[in-house]
Design an enzyme around this catalytic site. Structure first.
Site, short mmCIF file in Angstrom:
data_model
loop_
_atom_site.label_atom_id
_atom_site.label_comp_id
_atom_site.label_asym_id
_atom_site.label_seq_id
_atom_site.Cartn_x
_atom_site.Cartn_y
_atom_site.Cartn_z
N ASN A 79 -59.00 49.56 -5.37
CA ASN A 79 -58.37 48.96 -4.19
C ASN A 79 -57.18 48.07 -4.56
O ASN A 79 -56.68 47.34 -3.72
CB ASN A 79 -59.40 48.15 -3.39
CG ASN A 79 -59.97 46.98 -4.19
OD1 ASN A 79 -59.60 46.78 -5.36
ND2 ASN A 79 -60.84 46.20 -3.58
N ASP A 118 -64.06 37.24 -14.95
CA ASP A 118 -64.95 37.08 -13.80
C ASP A 118 -66.41 37.20 -14.20
O ASP A 118 -66.74 37.68 -15.28
CB ASP A 118 -64.61 38.09 -12.69
CG ASP A 118 -64.15 39.44 -13.24
OD1 ASP A 118 -64.58 39.80 -14.35
OD2 ASP A 118 -63.36 40.11 -12.57
N HIS A 148 -57.28 45.63 -6.85
CA HIS A 148 -57.59 44.25 -7.28
C HIS A 148 -57.34 44.07 -8.77
O HIS A 148 -57.33 45.02 -9.55
CB HIS A 148 -59.02 43.84 -6.88
CG HIS A 148 -60.14 44.46 -7.66
ND1 HIS A 148 -61.40 44.63 -7.13
CD2 HIS A 148 -60.23 44.95 -8.92
CE1 HIS A 148 -62.20 45.17 -8.04
NE2 HIS A 148 -61.51 45.39 -9.14
N GLU A 198 -59.47 40.25 -4.53
CA GLU A 198 -59.55 41.40 -3.64
C GLU A 198 -58.38 41.41 -2.65
O GLU A 198 -57.73 40.37 -2.43
CB GLU A 198 -60.86 41.33 -2.85
CG GLU A 198 -62.12 41.33 -3.72
CD GLU A 198 -62.45 42.69 -4.33
OE1 GLU A 198 -61.54 43.49 -4.63
OE2 GLU A 198 -63.65 42.95 -4.52
C1 F6R Z 1 -63.64 43.31 -14.56
C2 F6R Z 1 -62.58 43.14 -13.59
C3 F6R Z 1 -62.22 44.20 -12.63
C4 F6R Z 1 -62.11 45.58 -13.27
C5 F6R Z 1 -61.74 46.63 -12.23
C6 F6R Z 1 -61.73 48.02 -12.84
O1 F6R Z 1 -63.82 42.16 -15.34
O2 F6R Z 1 -62.02 42.09 -13.54
O3 F6R Z 1 -61.00 43.88 -12.02
O4 F6R Z 1 -61.15 45.54 -14.29
O5 F6R Z 1 -62.65 46.60 -11.18
O6 F6R Z 1 -63.04 48.36 -13.21
P1 F6R Z 1 -63.33 49.68 -14.03
O7 F6R Z 1 -62.70 49.52 -15.36
O8 F6R Z 1 -64.84 49.73 -14.14
O9 F6R Z 1 -62.77 50.81 -13.25
#
Ligand code: F6R
Length: 246
Positions: free
Chosen positions: A136, A67, A138, A143
């Site tokens: 959450n 992303d 995702h 989402e």
């Molecule tokens: C990042 C991504 C997100 C993160 C997720 C966890 O490229 O795709 O799905 O993996 O938000 O983020 P952290 O590791 O910061 O808790």
């Protein structure tokens, strides 16, 4: 789904790096799907150490990130492009022409999203997809919703994601509200999925992902039907999973 519980974040990161290094051996020109965020930083550092010792070679590796925020230029230090160069790419022998991130500057450009999807297919698909887990539930920026979206697409970020990611910005108002993300189908096409999960704030999402029903309100739950998922979690994140009533 294989679940490996590491004693702490550092151990989780070492295991993650070992699995990624092993996947580089599976093809002459391996394809990695990569994630940003806090969780994989230790794994990228471990891979950098392996590279310094001559244990891994990225010269033939191609990468596709999950992303990118909409509206941030690659030069913006908060962009995922900048994150990936800072944390990983600058420190290894990967060719810039083999690095791909979703087109965050394209806004609602369906053609650009489709082109990203096609580039992954033309590379032969993803051998190993690294994932983090949102608080959450995702994966990438898919989402919670009332349906799964298959392909790379524009998404409006969830309030919880904006709050969670505010820690990377000087002011919460600076967190972009939109991103381009690989879809659930793009992720599910990967031959092997490696998810890293760390910290107490992921307990509930991890529990629901593994033990709950498959539903788009908890996007990561779809991984239950993928044939090859390895989850490496630290004890903190896994505690609900293995509690007496879990
Ligand atoms: C990042 C991504 C997100 C993160 C997720 C966890 O490229 O795709 O799905 O993996 O938000 O983020 P952290 O590791 O910061 O808790």
């Amino acid at each position: 789904m294989e679940v490996i519980v590491a004693s702490n974040y550092d151990k989780m990161s070492e295991i993650g790096a070992t699995i990624m290094a092993a996947s580089l051996q599976t093809r002459a020109r391996p394809v990695l799907g990569l994630a940003t965020g806090s969780t994989p930083i230790g794994t990228y550092q471990a891979l950098r150490r392996m590279y310094k010792k001559g244990l891994v070679d990225f010269s033939q590796t191609r990468t596709f990130n999950l992303d990118e925020y909409v509206g941030l230029s690659p030069e913006d230090p908060q962009s995922y492009y900048a994150f990936m160069y800072d944390q990983f790419f600058t420190h290894i022998n990967i060719s810039p022409s083999n690095i791909h991130l979703p087109p965050g500057q394209m806004e609602e450009d369906d053609q650009a999203c489709l082109a990203y999807e096609n580039m992954i297919d033309q590379a032969g698909g993803i051998d190993l997809q690294l994932l983090g887990l949102g608080g959450n539930g995702h994966i990438a920026f898919n989402e919670p919703a009332d349906h799964f979206t298959a392909k790379t697409h524009l998404v409006t970020l969830d309030e919880r994601t904006i709050a969670d990611n505010a820690r990377f910005f000087d002011d919460p108002s600076q967190v972009p509200r939109q991103a381009i993300t690989m879809g659930i189908g793009s992720i599910m096409k990967a031959r092997h999925i490696l998810m890293l999960v760390s910290g107490q704030n992921k307990q509930e999402a991890l529990y629901q992902m593994i033990k709950g029903p498959i539903r788009p309100q908890l996007p990561a739950s779809i991984l239950q039907v993928h044939p090859r998922v390895t989850v490496v979690t630290d004890q903190e994140a896994a505690s609900q999973l293995f509690s007496a009533d879990g």
